[in-house]
Design an enzyme around this catalytic site. Sequence first.
Site, mmCIF file in Angstrom:
data_model
loop_
_atom_site.group_PDB
_atom_site.id
_atom_site.type_symbol
_atom_site.label_atom_id
_atom_site.label_comp_id
_atom_site.label_asym_id
_atom_site.label_seq_id
_atom_site.Cartn_x
_atom_site.Cartn_y
_atom_site.Cartn_z
ATOM 1 N N CYS A 296 0.830 -1.200 0.000
ATOM 2 C CA CYS A 296 0.000 0.000 0.000
ATOM 3 C C CYS A 296 0.870 1.259 0.000
ATOM 4 O O CYS A 296 1.992 1.253 0.481
ATOM 5 C CB CYS A 296 -0.878 0.032 1.239
ATOM 6 S SG CYS A 296 -1.821 -1.468 1.457
ATOM 7 N N ARG B 215 3.992 0.401 -6.628
ATOM 8 C CA ARG B 215 3.948 -0.549 -5.525
ATOM 9 C C ARG B 215 2.837 -1.586 -5.711
ATOM 10 O O ARG B 215 2.807 -2.584 -5.008
ATOM 11 C CB ARG B 215 3.713 0.205 -4.200
ATOM 12 C CG ARG B 215 4.825 1.192 -3.888
ATOM 13 C CD ARG B 215 4.355 2.241 -2.894
ATOM 14 N NE ARG B 215 4.339 1.747 -1.538
ATOM 15 C CZ ARG B 215 5.316 1.912 -0.656
ATOM 16 N NH1 ARG B 215 6.408 2.554 -1.010
ATOM 17 N NH2 ARG B 215 5.213 1.460 0.559
ATOM 18 N N TRP C 284 -3.352 -2.405 -1.490
ATOM 19 C CA TRP C 284 -3.111 -3.746 -2.035
ATOM 20 C C TRP C 284 -3.772 -4.683 -1.036
ATOM 21 O O TRP C 284 -3.314 -4.832 0.089
ATOM 22 C CB TRP C 284 -1.606 -3.994 -2.136
ATOM 23 C CG TRP C 284 -1.259 -5.368 -2.586
ATOM 24 C CD1 TRP C 284 -1.368 -6.531 -1.865
ATOM 25 C CD2 TRP C 284 -0.747 -5.756 -3.852
ATOM 26 N NE1 TRP C 284 -0.955 -7.593 -2.612
ATOM 27 C CE2 TRP C 284 -0.573 -7.150 -3.836
ATOM 28 C CE3 TRP C 284 -0.407 -5.046 -5.011
ATOM 29 C CZ2 TRP C 284 -0.071 -7.858 -4.916
ATOM 30 C CZ3 TRP C 284 0.088 -5.759 -6.079
ATOM 31 C CH2 TRP C 284 0.254 -7.139 -6.031
ATOM 32 N N ASN D 139 -0.515 1.072 5.896
ATOM 33 C CA ASN D 139 0.260 0.142 5.074
ATOM 34 C C ASN D 139 0.784 -0.939 6.010
ATOM 35 O O ASN D 139 1.309 -0.621 7.067
ATOM 36 C CB ASN D 139 1.425 0.913 4.424
ATOM 37 C CG ASN D 139 2.402 0.001 3.716
ATOM 38 O OD1 ASN D 139 2.057 -1.122 3.344
ATOM 39 N ND2 ASN D 139 3.618 0.487 3.524
ATOM 40 N N GLY D 140 0.645 -2.221 5.634
ATOM 41 C CA GLY D 140 1.161 -3.297 6.482
ATOM 42 C C GLY D 140 0.023 -4.118 7.071
ATOM 43 O O GLY D 140 -1.100 -4.091 6.574
ATOM 44 N N GLU E 247 24.007 -19.820 3.333
ATOM 45 C CA GLU E 247 23.668 -18.455 2.916
ATOM 46 C C GLU E 247 24.473 -17.430 3.733
ATOM 47 O O GLU E 247 24.949 -16.432 3.198
ATOM 48 C CB GLU E 247 22.154 -18.223 3.062
ATOM 49 C CG GLU E 247 21.657 -16.799 2.905
ATOM 50 C CD GLU E 247 21.907 -16.177 1.532
ATOM 51 O OE1 GLU E 247 22.427 -16.864 0.644
ATOM 52 O OE2 GLU E 247 21.620 -14.975 1.385
ATOM 53 N N LYS F 72 26.916 -14.736 2.086
ATOM 54 C CA LYS F 72 26.764 -13.283 2.291
ATOM 55 C C LYS F 72 28.077 -12.686 2.776
ATOM 56 O O LYS F 72 28.478 -11.619 2.333
ATOM 57 C CB LYS F 72 25.701 -12.971 3.347
ATOM 58 C CG LYS F 72 24.254 -13.012 2.996
ATOM 59 C CD LYS F 72 23.730 -11.979 2.057
ATOM 60 C CE LYS F 72 23.912 -12.408 0.623
ATOM 61 N NZ LYS F 72 22.805 -13.035 -0.037
ATOM 62 N N GLU G 100 30.768 -12.633 -0.086
ATOM 63 C CA GLU G 100 30.591 -11.711 -1.203
ATOM 64 C C GLU G 100 30.665 -10.250 -0.777
ATOM 65 O O GLU G 100 31.041 -9.409 -1.570
ATOM 66 C CB GLU G 100 29.299 -12.002 -1.971
ATOM 67 C CG GLU G 100 28.039 -11.800 -1.185
ATOM 68 C CD GLU G 100 26.786 -12.127 -2.006
ATOM 69 O OE1 GLU G 100 26.817 -12.030 -3.229
ATOM 70 O OE2 GLU G 100 25.764 -12.477 -1.374
ATOM 71 N N HIS H 26 33.500 -34.746 10.599
ATOM 72 C CA HIS H 26 33.980 -35.570 9.481
ATOM 73 C C HIS H 26 35.028 -34.821 8.657
ATOM 74 O O HIS H 26 35.281 -35.177 7.517
ATOM 75 C CB HIS H 26 32.790 -35.996 8.603
ATOM 76 C CG HIS H 26 31.795 -36.792 9.383
ATOM 77 N ND1 HIS H 26 32.030 -38.087 9.791
ATOM 78 C CD2 HIS H 26 30.586 -36.475 9.893
ATOM 79 C CE1 HIS H 26 30.992 -38.531 10.493
ATOM 80 N NE2 HIS H 26 30.106 -37.551 10.579
ATOM 81 N N LYS I 226 24.497 -7.888 -10.551
ATOM 82 C CA LYS I 226 23.182 -8.162 -9.963
ATOM 83 C C LYS I 226 22.435 -9.217 -10.771
ATOM 84 O O LYS I 226 21.722 -10.044 -10.225
ATOM 85 C CB LYS I 226 22.380 -6.864 -9.880
ATOM 86 C CG LYS I 226 21.029 -7.011 -9.188
ATOM 87 C CD LYS I 226 21.202 -7.336 -7.707
ATOM 88 C CE LYS I 226 19.912 -7.643 -7.007
ATOM 89 N NZ LYS I 226 20.132 -8.425 -5.775
HETATM 90 C C1 F6R Z 1 23.968 -13.558 -3.687
HETATM 91 C C2 F6R Z 1 23.197 -13.333 -4.886
HETATM 92 C C3 F6R Z 1 23.341 -14.306 -5.988
HETATM 93 C C4 F6R Z 1 21.995 -14.519 -6.691
HETATM 94 C C5 F6R Z 1 22.188 -15.413 -7.918
HETATM 95 C C6 F6R Z 1 20.891 -15.734 -8.611
HETATM 96 O O1 F6R Z 1 23.703 -12.580 -2.732
HETATM 97 O O2 F6R Z 1 22.488 -12.371 -5.012
HETATM 98 O O3 F6R Z 1 23.874 -15.504 -5.532
HETATM 99 O O4 F6R Z 1 21.116 -15.110 -5.792
HETATM 100 O O5 F6R Z 1 23.061 -14.782 -8.832
HETATM 101 O O6 F6R Z 1 20.287 -14.575 -9.084
HETATM 102 P P1 F6R Z 1 18.748 -14.536 -9.428
HETATM 103 O O7 F6R Z 1 18.017 -14.762 -8.176
HETATM 104 O O8 F6R Z 1 18.534 -13.186 -10.028
HETATM 105 O O9 F6R Z 1 18.511 -15.658 -10.415
#
Ligand code: F6R
Length: 608
Positions: free
Chosen positions: A2, A27, A74, A98-99, A480, A484, A487, A503, A603
Amino acid sequence: MCGIIGILGKQDVAAQLVDALKRLEYRGYDSAGVATVQNGALGRRRAEGKLRNLEARLGERPLPGATGIGHTRWATHGRPNESNAHPHATARLAVVHNGIIENFRELRAELEADGAAFESDTDTEVVVRLVDRELTRGKLPGEAVAAVLPRLRGAFALAFLFAGYDDLLIGARHGAPLAVGHGDGEMFLGSDALALAPFTDDILYLDEGDWVELDRQGAIIHDAGGFPVTRARQKIQPGAFLADKGNHRHFMAKEIHEQPEVVGRTIAHYVDMAALRVAFADPFPFDFKSLSRLTICACGTAYLAGYVARYWFEKLARLPVDIDVASEFRYREVPMTPGGLALFISQSGETADTLASLRYAKREGQHVLSVVNVATSTIARESDTTAATLAGPEIGVASTKAFTCQLAVLLALAVAAGRARGVLSADEERRIVEAMIGVPSLMTEALKREVDIEHLSRELAKASDVLYLGRGTSFPLALEGALKLKETSYIHAEGYAAGELKHGPIALVDEHMPVVVLAPPGELMEKTVSNIQEVAARGGRIILVGDARAAHEAALDTFATIEMPDVDPIVAPLVYALPVQLLAYHAAVFMGKDVDQPRNLAKSVTVE
Ligand code: F6R
């Protein structure tokens, strides 16, 4: 999600409110409305569907008044029709929201017992009626809002308009953002700076728990404890609106903090809040019941979301899962039984390996279901069925909010599969859906640990290697966490299944090695605590992420604890993802790294 706008203007504001709402159209919404106050009297116009319908209403019956609020809705609670559209109002006040107000059922029951007659199916109306009741008891508007806010659970932002007060707007932020704009003898409230862009570039963002009283001279802000506070004003650069970081230094921080809101929105999209059931808009064009297995395929963080989901599909739906990273899957020449279901997960929807795997699965006669964040992407377009994550644009290269939104959709899918396969009873489904609805406020709670986490991240920043451990769904979350950290800070990190440590990897452990252990409640918590003891006995510095019980059981062996709120084990990965992300973020900031655009990364990975 929203959109909210509020204006204390110099002339009639209805048209300005609608213009601002147009800027919030991105949105997503399915109804809209505005309310104004003039000479003390409230007026309101609402319409189902697009803003042009609201404009037509305003054309037929103009709404005078230089003070007003507006909203694009929404739908979460109740159908997207006019009576559920915002603003919700009594004779004394009007509210836009909103929420989600999680405890609206009990509040509604309390108000109904007190004689209130509700006019909509929304959670928002409880806020209107609670504040109205306080006004009836003689409180002033600010006092009434202050009395009601502590009673509301959930992640939300609110804007209030009061009959009898032509120079007053009140806003409140609790888990969903709200910006205040300063003009020349005018003041504004908005969901984001984009909504306020035509009016002012002089913006401040409320902090978590703040509420604000606006008049044409300025803003008086109160923090969650009710104390007056000031928040820094900032000049928004022209053209910066689409890439607005809000109050944050980096997009990654903004996106981490957006999670209560966007995950709440995603969950609301896939559950029926009143029936406490998972609800997908269209029936699936495949039958979970007749599937013999499910294939999941993705890359990076999206793959790890799929890995968490594997545990859910197997446990909740007794559906065997084959999961692989797309770069391997596409060349494995996997034999697939025609008529099977293949699930692809992608934030961008453009990842080359995921797309190639999708095309392979299609050639193998699979029905293709995708969980994507970009609805117009190639993966979305080439899928037979798409379940969208509603994370909004993710700009930080390291995925955060897309991951938790993927988890939300995947859990909803696993519950749908469990019901279809006759594995989950209605009661079990209700319990899980209730736990899902509680996630946004638990996330808000988890974010309150940020100061401690920032402090601990300095330990990680000093290390050359870090281990992350977990069992069950916390194992992929450990992977994960390591991803994180790698990277964003370029520190070498590994995720391991906690039981696998002895192991091999335990040989790495010495007094220089931070070991982040994810130990949410559940049947595996005690086993994880035993693994903690093995690491501690070898001098490893344990950073425990767990609740009070885990903290108590592992107290003698931990270097530090990030104490988490109580969670239902089934939704723990959604909530425990946040400290994991914050640890990586703060370690990278501390080390001066380019958090939003780490070296060598893109990205959207559209090449092999
Ligand atoms: C890590 C990261 C990447 C994406 C991967 C897949 O933080 O962002 O590992 O998860 O490149 O990207 P998508 O989700 O756009 O297919």
